[in-house]
Design a protein around this motif. Structure first.
Motif, mmCIF file in Angstrom:
data_model
loop_
_atom_site.group_PDB
_atom_site.id
_atom_site.type_symbol
_atom_site.label_atom_id
_atom_site.label_comp_id
_atom_site.label_asym_id
_atom_site.label_seq_id
_atom_site.Cartn_x
_atom_site.Cartn_y
_atom_site.Cartn_z
ATOM 1 N N GLY A 72 0.807 -1.211 0.000
ATOM 2 C CA GLY A 72 0.000 0.000 0.000
ATOM 3 C C GLY A 72 0.843 1.264 0.000
ATOM 4 O O GLY A 72 0.528 2.240 -0.686
ATOM 5 N N LEU A 104 2.175 1.779 -3.505
ATOM 6 C CA LEU A 104 1.130 2.302 -4.385
ATOM 7 C C LEU A 104 0.843 3.776 -4.099
ATOM 8 O O LEU A 104 0.618 4.565 -5.026
ATOM 9 N N ALA A 105 0.858 4.145 -2.822
ATOM 10 C CA ALA A 105 0.628 5.553 -2.477
ATOM 11 C C ALA A 105 1.734 6.429 -3.052
ATOM 12 O O ALA A 105 1.464 7.539 -3.558
ATOM 13 N N HIS A 124 -4.061 -1.375 -10.724
ATOM 14 C CA HIS A 124 -3.943 -2.457 -9.744
ATOM 15 C C HIS A 124 -3.214 -3.673 -10.294
ATOM 16 O O HIS A 124 -2.946 -3.789 -11.491
ATOM 17 N N ILE A 174 -4.838 1.298 -6.710
ATOM 18 C CA ILE A 174 -5.247 2.685 -6.499
ATOM 19 C C ILE A 174 -6.613 2.851 -7.152
ATOM 20 O O ILE A 174 -6.768 2.585 -8.349
ATOM 21 N N VAL A 176 -5.951 3.976 -1.761
ATOM 22 C CA VAL A 176 -5.228 2.730 -1.972
ATOM 23 C C VAL A 176 -5.967 1.633 -1.225
ATOM 24 O O VAL A 176 -6.403 1.827 -0.079
ATOM 25 N N CYS A 214 -5.527 -2.576 -0.475
ATOM 26 C CA CYS A 214 -4.738 -3.809 -0.606
ATOM 27 C C CYS A 214 -5.452 -4.926 0.135
ATOM 28 O O CYS A 214 -5.751 -4.794 1.329
#
Length: 252
Positions: free
Chosen positions: A158, A161-162, A203, A217, A225, A227
Motif C-alpha cells: 500500500g 502504491l501511495a 492495480h 489505487i 489505496v 490492498c
C-alpha cells in the motif's frame, strides 16, 4: 465509512485476511493484519516491476535489453508468451508490460532469472519493503514442496502504491509510467468488480489455489489505496467481500 463494520466483515471470512486502506487526500488509513506476511501469488510482480523501473531510472539497466524466451521457459496462461512458437526475443520493457497487464508468468520468470532473487530482495528493502520477499520462481513445484513461497505485506504494498499515486516513487515520470501500466490491467473481476463502469483502477491481482489478492489505487472522488490479501478455503466468498468493500469505500 464505518471502519469497525468493515473489519468485522473481513473477520467473518474463513482463513487469513490482510487488508489495508489509505485515503490519498486525507492520509487516513486503517487495516486488518496489514503488517503480516501473506502468500503473494502474482502480486509479487508489482514490487519486481518497481525495482526494475528504479534501476532503469538510475541508469543501472536498459529497458531495451533483450532476453530470450525459450520453449522450456514458457508457462501456462496467464500471459502471452506461452502462445508464441519457437524462441521469442523480448525486451525488458515489453516483459514488464506483459508481467503486469496480463500477469504473464513466463515473462516474470525471465525477469527473475535476469536479476536474481537475492538481488531483488535487497532492492525491495531499498524501496521500503522490509518483509515482502521472493523465495522462488513461479510454477516451481519443487521449491513450493520445500515450503518456499513468495510473500507480500499489505501495508508495505500500500505504501508503494501511495508513492506511485502521489508521484513520489523515484520521480514524477517513473510514477506516472508505472500508474499507466497498472491502469492497463486486464484482470478486473476483483477490486473493480462492483465499481461504476469506467472507474479507473491501477492495480495488480494475484491468485492461486486458496489465494486471491488484489492491490491498487482506486480513482474515486477521494482516491484511495486498497490492498487485499486472502489465504483461505473460500476464494469466491472472499472476492465477493472484496468487491463489495471496494464499492462501499468508493461511495464513502
Amino acid at each position: 465509512m464505518d471502519k469497525k463494520e468493515i473489519v468485522f466483515r473481513l473477520e467473518q471470512l474463513p482463513g487469513r485476511v490482510g487488508f489495508f486502506y489509505k485515503n490519498l487526500r486525507t492520509g487516513e488509513s486503517f487495516g486488518l493484519h496489514q503488517q503480516e506476511e501473506f502468500l503473494a501469488a502474482s502480486v509479487i510482480k508489482l514490487p519486481v516491476y518497481a525495482v526494475i523501473m528504479k534501476l532503469a531510472a538510475e541508469g543501472q539497466i536498459d529497458l531495451s535489453e533483450k532476453l530470450i524466451c525459450r520453449e522450456e521457459d514458457k508457462l501456462p496462461p496467464c500471459g502471452a508468451l506461452y502462445f508464441f512458437t519457437g524462441e521469442v526475443t523480448v525486451d525488458i520493457r515489453t516483459l514488464c508490460g506483459l508481467m503486469i497487464s496480463l500477469s504473464d508468468n513466463a515473462a516474470t520468470n525471465l525477469l527473475l532469472r535476469r536479476f536474481g532473487l537475492d538481488f531483488l530482495n535487497e532492492q525491495f528493502k531499498q524501496i521500503g519493503l522490509e518483509k515482502t520477499h521472493l523465495e522462488r520462481l513461479l510454477f516451481d513445484g519443487e521449491a513450493a514442496a520445500r515450503g518456499l513461497e513468495n510473500r507480500i505485506v499489505p501495508e508495505e504494498i500500500g505504501a508503494l502504491l501511495a508513492q506511485i499515486a502521489q508521484r513520489h516513487f523515484v520521480s514524477e515520470t517513473v510514477s506516472a509510467e508505472m500508474e499507466k501500466l497498472l491502469l492497463a490491467q486486464q484482470i478486473n473481476h476483483k477490486i473493480p468488480g462492483y465499481l461504476p463502469e469506467g472507474t479507473p483502477v491501477a492495480h495488480k491481482t494475484g491468485e492461486d489455489d486458496g489465494i486471491t489478492n488484489d492491490v491498487g489505487i482506486v480513482f474515486a472522488k477521494e482516491p484511495f489505496v486498497l490492498c487485499f490479501a486472502y489465504n483461505g478455503p473460500d476464494v469466491p466468498q472472499a472476492e465477493r467481500t472484496l468487491r463489495q468493500l471496494a464499492l462501499d469505500l468508493y461511495n464513502a
